[in-house]
Design an enzyme around this catalytic site. Structure first.
Site, mmCIF file in Angstrom:
data_model
loop_
_atom_site.group_PDB
_atom_site.id
_atom_site.type_symbol
_atom_site.label_atom_id
_atom_site.label_comp_id
_atom_site.label_asym_id
_atom_site.label_seq_id
_atom_site.Cartn_x
_atom_site.Cartn_y
_atom_site.Cartn_z
ATOM 1 N N LYS A 53 0.573 25.614 47.806
ATOM 2 C CA LYS A 53 1.824 26.030 46.890
ATOM 3 C C LYS A 53 2.450 26.777 47.465
ATOM 4 O O LYS A 53 3.255 26.196 47.365
ATOM 5 C CB LYS A 53 0.918 26.327 45.716
ATOM 6 C CG LYS A 53 0.183 25.370 44.774
ATOM 7 C CD LYS A 53 -0.709 25.934 43.800
ATOM 8 C CE LYS A 53 -1.380 24.340 43.215
ATOM 9 N NZ LYS A 53 -1.712 25.029 42.071
ATOM 10 N N GLY A 69 -0.909 30.642 43.652
ATOM 11 C CA GLY A 69 -2.043 30.237 43.070
ATOM 12 C C GLY A 69 -3.157 28.558 42.857
ATOM 13 O O GLY A 69 -2.576 27.832 42.592
ATOM 14 N N ASP A 70 -3.937 28.991 42.717
ATOM 15 C CA ASP A 70 -4.653 27.939 41.374
ATOM 16 C C ASP A 70 -6.413 28.784 40.986
ATOM 17 O O ASP A 70 -6.374 29.348 41.438
ATOM 18 C CB ASP A 70 -5.120 26.998 43.153
ATOM 19 C CG ASP A 70 -5.959 25.433 42.976
ATOM 20 O OD1 ASP A 70 -5.200 24.919 42.038
ATOM 21 O OD2 ASP A 70 -7.765 25.795 42.742
ATOM 22 N N GLN A 71 -6.752 28.287 39.908
ATOM 23 C CA GLN A 71 -7.699 28.140 39.545
ATOM 24 C C GLN A 71 -8.854 26.979 38.923
ATOM 25 O O GLN A 71 -8.417 26.164 39.533
ATOM 26 C CB GLN A 71 -7.573 29.249 38.221
ATOM 27 C CG GLN A 71 -8.768 29.623 37.155
ATOM 28 C CD GLN A 71 -8.174 29.942 36.271
ATOM 29 O OE1 GLN A 71 -7.194 29.757 35.560
ATOM 30 N NE2 GLN A 71 -8.352 31.457 36.384
ATOM 31 N N ALA A 106 -7.887 32.266 42.847
ATOM 32 C CA ALA A 106 -7.278 32.012 43.732
ATOM 33 C C ALA A 106 -5.863 32.677 44.092
ATOM 34 O O ALA A 106 -4.350 31.871 42.943
ATOM 35 C CB ALA A 106 -7.354 31.723 45.212
#
Length: 191
Positions: A53, A69-71, A106
């Site tokens: 991203k 970000g990622d979750q 993250a």
């Protein structure tokens, strides 16, 4: 220094506002499904998605400082993301109720001469609840757009017996304590 959040998430934007620094938001336009099919371990998948991203937005803004970000939820070898509908939210919560799972959050920070990725791991233990209770919760909070199908910042907190994390802000989408460290290392002045 121009700061860009590579996300359209209102949750992440609200969190970043807490730091009191100006930023812009850009849609990273990443096809997450392709990476999700690559067979990566949950932590590696979250890191890779956060980095992708940030990289996509960095192509359009090469001199800016970019936050990606990622979750996701790791549960019994499966990766659970956003359920996408209230019915699937109830199904996810039925799987999670009475057990523990890991929420992996993250973040990637990229700049012209800076690249770091960080991952926060939160262990959550959910109460044993029946389907009727979970349906009432989902109807109220509508957590269909949240990894794990809950909103801790709202009534979702009542679903849990315990939460173990080094940074509780990570639960909402950005581990702000670590992000602050990364932004300082990248040269951004913060209080």
């Amino acid at each position: 220094m121009q700061l860009i959040l590579a996300s359209t998430s209102t949750y992440r934007a609200e969190q970043l506002k807490r730091l009191g620094i100006p930023f812009e938001q850009e849609d990273p336009q990443v096809d997450e499904d392709i990476l999700k099919q690559a067979g990566l371990a949950p932590t590696e998948l979250a890191k890779r998605l956060a980095l992708e991203k940030a990289l996509q937005v960095q192509q359009r803004f090469p001199t800016a400082l970019i936050i990606g970000g990622d979750q996701l939820v790791s549960f019994e070898g499966d990766v659970l993301g956003k359920p996408g509908s209230n019915e699937r939210a109830v199904q996810q919560l039925m799987r999670l109720q009475g057990t523990s799972h890991e929420l992996i959050t993250a973040i990637a920070v990229l700049g012209p001469a800076f690249e770091e990725v960080h991952c926060n791991h939160t262990r959550l233990t959910m109460r044993a609840l029946d389907e009727a209770a979970l349906r009432r919760y989902v109807e109220y909070d509508e957590p269909w757009n949240c990894a794990g199908a809950y909103k801790i910042e709202s009534r979702g907190i009542a679903l849990f017996e315990s939460i173990e994390s080094t940074d509780h802000s990570a639960i909402t989408g950005i581990p702000l304590m670590e992000l602050t460290s990364l932004l300082r290392r990248a040269g951004l002045e913060l209080p």
